[in-house]
Design a protein around this motif. Structure first.
Motif, PDB file in Angstrom:
ATOM      1  N   LEU A 270      39.649  74.029  -0.210  1.00 16.56           N
ATOM      2  CA  LEU A 270      38.267  74.257   0.199  1.00 16.56           C
ATOM      3  C   LEU A 270      37.945  73.805   1.623  1.00 16.56           C
ATOM      4  O   LEU A 270      37.291  74.568   2.356  1.00 16.56           O
ATOM      5  CB  LEU A 270      37.307  73.593  -0.795  1.00 16.56           C
ATOM      6  CG  LEU A 270      35.802  73.786  -0.498  1.00 16.56           C
ATOM      7  CD1 LEU A 270      35.431  75.260  -0.520  1.00 16.56           C
ATOM      8  CD2 LEU A 270      34.955  72.997  -1.503  1.00 16.56           C
ATOM      9  N   PRO A 271      38.344  72.606   2.083  1.00 13.61           N
ATOM     10  CA  PRO A 271      37.975  72.215   3.449  1.00 13.61           C
ATOM     11  C   PRO A 271      38.449  73.191   4.516  1.00 13.61           C
ATOM     12  O   PRO A 271      37.802  73.335   5.560  1.00 13.61           O
ATOM     13  CB  PRO A 271      38.650  70.840   3.608  1.00 13.61           C
ATOM     14  CG  PRO A 271      38.704  70.294   2.228  1.00 13.61           C
ATOM     15  CD  PRO A 271      38.998  71.488   1.355  1.00 13.61           C
ATOM     16  N   ASN A 272      39.577  73.875   4.283  1.00 12.37           N
ATOM     17  CA  ASN A 272      40.065  74.839   5.259  1.00 12.37           C
ATOM     18  C   ASN A 272      39.291  76.149   5.205  1.00 12.37           C
ATOM     19  O   ASN A 272      39.235  76.882   6.196  1.00 12.37           O
ATOM     20  CB  ASN A 272      41.557  75.115   5.026  1.00 12.37           C
ATOM     21  CG  ASN A 272      42.192  75.835   6.199  1.00 12.37           C
ATOM     22  OD1 ASN A 272      42.079  75.410   7.342  1.00 12.37           O
ATOM     23  ND2 ASN A 272      42.867  76.941   5.926  1.00 12.37           N
ATOM     24  N   GLN A 273      38.714  76.466   4.058  1.00  8.58           N
ATOM     25  CA  GLN A 273      37.970  77.718   3.900  1.00  8.58           C
ATOM     26  C   GLN A 273      36.458  77.543   4.078  1.00  8.58           C
ATOM     27  O   GLN A 273      35.743  78.532   4.255  1.00  8.58           O
ATOM     28  CB  GLN A 273      38.253  78.319   2.518  1.00  8.58           C
ATOM     29  CG  GLN A 273      39.718  78.630   2.248  1.00  8.58           C
ATOM     30  CD  GLN A 273      40.296  79.634   3.225  1.00  8.58           C
ATOM     31  OE1 GLN A 273      39.594  80.530   3.708  1.00  8.58           O
ATOM     32  NE2 GLN A 273      41.581  79.503   3.523  1.00  8.58           N
ATOM     33  N   LEU A 274      35.995  76.292   4.059  1.00  7.07           N
ATOM     34  CA  LEU A 274      34.556  76.064   4.139  1.00  7.07           C
ATOM     35  C   LEU A 274      33.929  76.601   5.432  1.00  7.07           C
ATOM     36  O   LEU A 274      32.791  77.101   5.401  1.00  7.07           O
ATOM     37  CB  LEU A 274      34.256  74.571   3.970  1.00  7.07           C
ATOM     38  CG  LEU A 274      32.816  74.208   3.583  1.00  7.07           C
ATOM     39  CD1 LEU A 274      32.370  74.966   2.349  1.00  7.07           C
ATOM     40  CD2 LEU A 274      32.695  72.695   3.357  1.00  7.07           C
ATOM     41  N   PRO A 275      34.621  76.537   6.598  1.00 12.45           N
ATOM     42  CA  PRO A 275      34.028  77.164   7.789  1.00 12.45           C
ATOM     43  C   PRO A 275      33.774  78.661   7.622  1.00 12.45           C
ATOM     44  O   PRO A 275      32.838  79.203   8.230  1.00 12.45           O
ATOM     45  CB  PRO A 275      35.082  76.900   8.881  1.00 12.45           C
ATOM     46  CG  PRO A 275      35.793  75.673   8.427  1.00 12.45           C
ATOM     47  CD  PRO A 275      35.856  75.794   6.932  1.00 12.45           C
ATOM     48  N   ILE A 276      34.580  79.328   6.809  1.00 14.25           N
ATOM     49  CA  ILE A 276      34.357  80.758   6.568  1.00 14.25           C
ATOM     50  C   ILE A 276      33.059  80.968   5.784  1.00 14.25           C
ATOM     51  O   ILE A 276      32.239  81.847   6.115  1.00 14.25           O
ATOM     52  CB  ILE A 276      35.547  81.370   5.799  1.00 14.25           C
ATOM     53  CG1 ILE A 276      36.850  81.153   6.564  1.00 14.25           C
ATOM     54  CG2 ILE A 276      35.312  82.859   5.546  1.00 14.25           C
ATOM     55  CD1 ILE A 276      36.892  81.802   7.923  1.00 14.25           C
TER      56      ILE A 276
ATOM     57  N   LEU B  50      40.908  76.929  24.245  1.00 13.89           N
ATOM     58  CA  LEU B  50      41.695  77.430  25.371  1.00 13.89           C
ATOM     59  C   LEU B  50      42.717  76.418  25.867  1.00 13.89           C
ATOM     60  O   LEU B  50      43.762  76.794  26.416  1.00 13.89           O
ATOM     61  CB  LEU B  50      40.757  77.827  26.524  1.00 13.89           C
ATOM     62  CG  LEU B  50      39.845  79.031  26.239  1.00 13.89           C
ATOM     63  CD1 LEU B  50      38.845  79.225  27.376  1.00 13.89           C
ATOM     64  CD2 LEU B  50      40.672  80.297  26.049  1.00 13.89           C
ATOM     65  N   ILE B  51      42.435  75.123  25.669  1.00 15.60           N
ATOM     66  CA  ILE B  51      43.360  74.113  26.166  1.00 15.60           C
ATOM     67  C   ILE B  51      44.263  73.544  25.071  1.00 15.60           C
ATOM     68  O   ILE B  51      44.995  72.587  25.287  1.00 15.60           O
ATOM     69  CB  ILE B  51      42.600  72.957  26.870  1.00 15.60           C
ATOM     70  CG1 ILE B  51      41.691  72.221  25.878  1.00 15.60           C
ATOM     71  CG2 ILE B  51      41.818  73.480  28.050  1.00 15.60           C
ATOM     72  CD1 ILE B  51      41.015  70.990  26.489  1.00 15.60           C
ATOM     73  N   GLY B  52      44.176  74.145  23.863  1.00 17.90           N
ATOM     74  CA  GLY B  52      45.114  73.775  22.813  1.00 17.90           C
ATOM     75  C   GLY B  52      44.570  72.912  21.699  1.00 17.90           C
ATOM     76  O   GLY B  52      45.319  72.503  20.815  1.00 17.90           O
ATOM     77  N   ILE B  53      43.267  72.604  21.710  1.00 14.84           N
ATOM     78  CA  ILE B  53      42.646  71.869  20.600  1.00 14.84           C
ATOM     79  C   ILE B  53      42.065  72.907  19.653  1.00 14.84           C
ATOM     80  O   ILE B  53      40.944  73.382  19.837  1.00 14.84           O
ATOM     81  CB  ILE B  53      41.555  70.898  21.096  1.00 14.84           C
ATOM     82  CG1 ILE B  53      42.141  69.940  22.127  1.00 14.84           C
ATOM     83  CG2 ILE B  53      40.956  70.118  19.920  1.00 14.84           C
ATOM     84  CD1 ILE B  53      41.107  69.042  22.794  1.00 14.84           C
ATOM     85  N   HIS B  54      42.831  73.304  18.647  1.00  8.52           N
ATOM     86  CA  HIS B  54      42.524  74.491  17.865  1.00  8.52           C
ATOM     87  C   HIS B  54      41.585  74.185  16.700  1.00  8.52           C
ATOM     88  O   HIS B  54      42.005  74.068  15.551  1.00  8.52           O
ATOM     89  CB  HIS B  54      43.806  75.140  17.365  1.00  8.52           C
ATOM     90  CG  HIS B  54      44.644  75.690  18.473  1.00  8.52           C
ATOM     91  ND1 HIS B  54      46.015  75.733  18.420  1.00  8.52           N
ATOM     92  CD2 HIS B  54      44.308  76.200  19.677  1.00  8.52           C
ATOM     93  CE1 HIS B  54      46.494  76.266  19.543  1.00  8.52           C
ATOM     94  NE2 HIS B  54      45.476  76.541  20.313  1.00  8.52           N
ATOM     95  N   LEU B  55      40.293  74.041  17.028  1.00  5.53           N
ATOM     96  CA  LEU B  55      39.282  73.968  15.971  1.00  5.53           C
ATOM     97  C   LEU B  55      39.131  75.324  15.291  1.00  5.53           C
ATOM     98  O   LEU B  55      38.739  75.408  14.136  1.00  5.53           O
ATOM     99  CB  LEU B  55      37.929  73.528  16.542  1.00  5.53           C
ATOM    100  CG  LEU B  55      37.811  72.065  16.975  1.00  5.53           C
ATOM    101  CD1 LEU B  55      36.452  71.811  17.592  1.00  5.53           C
ATOM    102  CD2 LEU B  55      38.035  71.128  15.801  1.00  5.53           C
ATOM    103  N   LEU B  56      39.441  76.383  16.041  1.00  7.78           N
ATOM    104  CA  LEU B  56      39.298  77.742  15.517  1.00  7.78           C
ATOM    105  C   LEU B  56      40.688  78.305  15.214  1.00  7.78           C
ATOM    106  O   LEU B  56      41.360  78.838  16.095  1.00  7.78           O
ATOM    107  CB  LEU B  56      38.564  78.636  16.527  1.00  7.78           C
ATOM    108  CG  LEU B  56      37.199  78.138  16.994  1.00  7.78           C
ATOM    109  CD1 LEU B  56      36.628  79.070  18.053  1.00  7.78           C
ATOM    110  CD2 LEU B  56      36.240  78.014  15.817  1.00  7.78           C
ATOM    111  N   SER B  57      41.123  78.171  13.972  1.00  7.77           N
ATOM    112  CA  SER B  57      42.410  78.721  13.565  1.00  7.77           C
ATOM    113  C   SER B  57      42.278  80.234  13.409  1.00  7.77           C
ATOM    114  O   SER B  57      41.160  80.767  13.423  1.00  7.77           O
ATOM    115  CB  SER B  57      42.854  78.084  12.252  1.00  7.77           C
ATOM    116  OG  SER B  57      41.950  78.414  11.225  1.00  7.77           O
ATOM    117  N   PRO B  58      43.390  80.961  13.265  1.00 10.43           N
ATOM    118  CA  PRO B  58      43.297  82.430  13.177  1.00 10.43           C
ATOM    119  C   PRO B  58      42.350  82.932  12.094  1.00 10.43           C
ATOM    120  O   PRO B  58      41.605  83.893  12.323  1.00 10.43           O
ATOM    121  CB  PRO B  58      44.750  82.841  12.899  1.00 10.43           C
ATOM    122  CG  PRO B  58      45.565  81.787  13.559  1.00 10.43           C
ATOM    123  CD  PRO B  58      44.796  80.505  13.361  1.00 10.43           C
TER     124      PRO B  58
END
Length: 368
Positions: free
Chosen positions: A203-209, A244-252
């Protein structure tokens, strides 16, 4: 009121799921890289389902929360009779089809246990890496959906506008990032692959969706006007700069989610018959049954050696072979899902409504 564009989103979502799973059967050699990528990313149809779900749940709560008696109780009754009957049929069928023995998603466990079955019955399988997807194919998404349902009444009460929806989205992104940072560095189970899959599913990985789906709802509710404080705009900008600098809060899968919200906004304003067409609308209506059924269709197509139709020797014949298989899968899944939709889904939803109406009839009117 039925919103055609929501059914379109559901239709596109389930077709995406069929596209990716169809590519996991038969001979799929010689695919060009871009075609393979397109097929693989059909898996993001689940995220499109989640966005449509969060949107419609908030829409439904908005229409009923202040007009019904026991709206939260009624919400869970509706959700149970919407999801559980077909899912319970799925549990019974896939136990008959696949048995109780070991399988990939069980890892080093040797069989389906009573605990696993009970966890699926009570929709608690999302808490166990071995159980989340080992009984009903694709059952992980149902587990996460049902867990999100538990949060909906609280979120509906707390989130009141676009700005609060943005804040919730940022909060889910930060929570996901922090948990992923630590959990990816430990392995609670022996299989690294299963653990990685679980950290995508949970759930924590899908909650942003789901948060994007809530944001989608408020954007439309506010008539496409975005009222966001300057501080929140700065935070959103920092998120994209970090990306853009590699801190990926936004995964694919979250980037896909953002794209799906933009698509949903466009469809809500569109009157194009090409986009808003009756075939996709109908597939959207039966999409839940179709999601559960298509795994069985692929199983039996494989069992009867009906997944390859031409000799695959180059990219051209590879694509033809895949397209034929996909069309057969869509047609058969639609026919079978139509039966389940009419014989199971609609009657069970009617029972749910009758229970709610009966409860309301016995509840004194205390609302002003």
């Amino acid at each position: 009121m039925k919103l055609k564009y929501v059914d379109i989103l559901r239709g596109l979502a389930v077709l995406g799921v069929l596209i990716v799973h169809c590519g996991q059967y038969g001979n799929n050699g010689y695919f060009p890289t871009k075609i393979s990528s397109l097929i693989d990313n059909g898996a993001m149809g689940v995220q499109l389902f989640y966005i449509a779900s969060a949107f419609t749940l908030f829409l439904s709560m908005d229409r009923r929360f202040y007009s019904e008696h026991s709206p939260i109780k009624n919400f869970f009754i509706r959700r149970f009779f919407r999801i559980a009957p077909m899912y319970y049929i799925g549990i019974c069928y896939y136990l008959l089809q696949d048995g109780f023995g070991g399988r990939f998603w069980l890892g080093d466990a040797t069989n389906i246990t009573i605990g696993n079955i009970l966890s699926n019955i009570f929709f608690l399988h999302g808490f166990n890496p071995y159980w989340i997807n080992s009984l009903v194919p694709g059952g992980w998404s149902i587990a996460i959906e049902m867990l999100f349902y538990c949060l909906v009444p609280i979120l509906f009460i707390k989130i009141k506008d676009t700005q609060q929806a943005f804040k919730f989205l940022i909060m889910t992104l930060l929570t996901r990032f922090i948990l992923s940072y630590f959990l990816n560095r430990i392995h609670i189970i022996s299989s690294e692959m299963l653990w990685s899959s679980y950290l995508f599913f949970y759930l924590p990985n899908q909650l942003p969706i789901f948060a994007l789906g809530i944001l989608f709802y408020f954007i439309l509710k506010d008539n496409y006007k975005l009222s966001i404080s300057p501080n929140l705009i700065i935070i959103i900008s920092l998120v994209f700069i970090g990306q853009l600098i590699g801190i990926h809060l936004l995964s694919p899968h979250i980037l896909f989610g953002i794209a799906f919200v933009i698509l949903g906004i466009a469809l809500s304003k569109s009157e194009s018959k090409f986009l808003i067409n009756p075939i996709l609308i109908y597939i959207g209506k039966i999409s839940f049954s179709m999601y559960l059924v298509h795994f069985a269709v692929l199983h039996w197509l494989t069992k009867f050696h009906f997944v390859d139709f031409v000799v695959v020797s180059n990219s051209y014949t590879g694509i033809i072979n895949y397209v034929i298989r996909l069309l057969i899968l869509i047609v058969l899944s639609t026919i079978i899902s139509t039966l389940f939709y009419r014989l199971v889904e609609l009657p069970m939803q009617t029972i749910g409504r009758k229970i709610i109406n009966k409860n309301n009839a016995h509840t004194p009117n205390t609302r002003l």
